[in-house]
Design an enzyme around this catalytic site. Sequence first.
Site, PDB file in Angstrom:
ATOM      1  N   MET A  89       0.820  -1.207   0.000  1.00 47.03           N
ATOM      2  CA  MET A  89       0.000   0.000   0.000  1.00 47.03           C
ATOM      3  C   MET A  89       0.859   1.264   0.000  1.00 47.03           C
ATOM      4  SD  MET A  89      -2.863  -1.271   2.763  1.00 47.03           S
ATOM      5  CE  MET A  89      -3.836   0.239   2.687  1.00 47.03           C
ATOM      6  N   HIS A  90       0.195   2.393  -0.169  1.00 40.32           N
ATOM      7  CA  HIS A  90       0.773   3.740  -0.001  1.00 40.32           C
ATOM      8  C   HIS A  90       1.723   4.167  -1.119  1.00 40.32           C
ATOM      9  CE1 HIS A  90      -0.855   3.062   3.965  1.00 40.32           C
ATOM     10  NE2 HIS A  90       0.115   2.247   4.314  1.00 40.32           N
ATOM     11  N   ASP A 132      -2.614  -5.103   0.973  1.00 43.94           N
ATOM     12  CA  ASP A 132      -2.097  -6.355   1.530  1.00 43.94           C
ATOM     13  C   ASP A 132      -2.643  -6.672   2.921  1.00 43.94           C
ATOM     14  OD1 ASP A 132      -0.707  -4.279   2.703  1.00 43.94           O
ATOM     15  OD2 ASP A 132       1.285  -5.044   2.207  1.00 43.94           O
TER      16      ASP A 132
END
Length: 484
Positions: free
Chosen positions: A79-80, A236
């Site tokens: 992520m991110h 995730d």
Amino acid sequence: MYIGIDLGTSAVKIVLVDSDQKVIAAAERSFLISRPNPGWSEQDPNMWINGVVESLDELAAKSGDRMAAVKGVGLSGQMHGVVLLDENEASVRPAILWNDSRARQEADDLNRAHPELIESAGVQAMPGFTGPKLLWLCRHEPRTMREAKYLLFPKDYVRLKLTGKRATDVSDAAGSWLLDQKSRNWSRTAISACGAEGLDLPLAYESSKSTGIILTDWTKRWGLPKDVIVAAGAGDVASACLGVDAVDSQSGLISLGTSAQVVLATPEYKPKTDNAVHTFCHALPGTWFHMAALLNGTSVLDAVSRWTNQSDIGKMLTAAEMKFDGPGRLLALPYLSGERTPHNDSQIRGAIIGLGHSSTAADITLAFVESLAFSLADGLAAFGDDTSPEHMALVGGGAKSPFVARLIASIINIPLIKYSGAEMAPALGAAHLARLATGEMLDADSAPLPVEEIFEPDTELHLAYASRVSEFRSLYRALKQLNN
């Protein structure tokens, strides 16, 4: 058959599962991380595609005719991240990853200038999130932002290459600081604050929705049917929760890897931003999750092995277990990389007190194992006093040691379940979403993964550690005061 693709930071893992959720075949490829400057962390998105294609080639070779029975593909991923594409959908620079810390100033500036966004984004702005990194690019790489037309997250770049479609899901978008978590839609105010008005953001779907079908060239290459659906997928963390069936307030997840997370689902959007808790959209509609993000996990044990010159961490833990007869005489803080939940303190560092002439390597090991358990207890406590899951799944490298697992279970006073094959949980969760996207339901009686062991808390040990947890928290406050 269903395929789950988990695009991690260090590797891509892909599984082929049948209708009974049994893993038929698996494949993976490793990735390297580029660190061009201190605190930077980047990857070439095309490396991901190469890894996915090679893994699917291997999966097809292993599975043969069974690939013709595949109905859906699901995606999970780190992520991110920031993946910027030009008008021709080519990347304009390497992707900036979740563990990149260059945007510290931008995160601080966003929190000061837009405190109202903290509530809607579910968490304070932090350097690793997508939004602060976009603001950093506006300030330091304006040419990059002029060239960029599209923003995607890592797993969604894989979707683009497999389907030709730009899309994401709400759980991955939730980690960007650009989403209004309650409405599960993009926040125009946050997009503007982060300097992303000129970017075309992907549609954000619920995780189990279809976002297109696999392109013909790929279906021919891997022996797939012509109409294989690709689910929106999930970040995730959310996908791992699906993989171990931790999808409600009674069944949480503890991931103890290099870093650590404590995760618990909730049917209501009630952010707890004061304790640096992340409250994000989950992979199931009308569901969110609270997450305590801990920066220090098994990396602390790696450090202890270096300090004490013990190359085998398994033997190091065994030595500590052999000497164990209750709470240790030493007290440690595990904050070697600072800490996020519950302190949001990037300056704090580790410590150990109580050392004497008779202290041994086993004593030091136990102190830091205890400190990891204490920090997990802090993470769980950050959710509030009304949090009381019946059990939690334990995954990650830290789950390999029964001694560590029993100690954590006793200190937090919650049974921990260790599943066989839990390292595949995010990929398995993605496969579940693929199944849902095709209109098929999951069998409620079918276990996501076989249970390997259940670690019940020791009541006497829990009571013995109660005062030690308080001392751990006092030590943090004392060290913070010294740092200031």
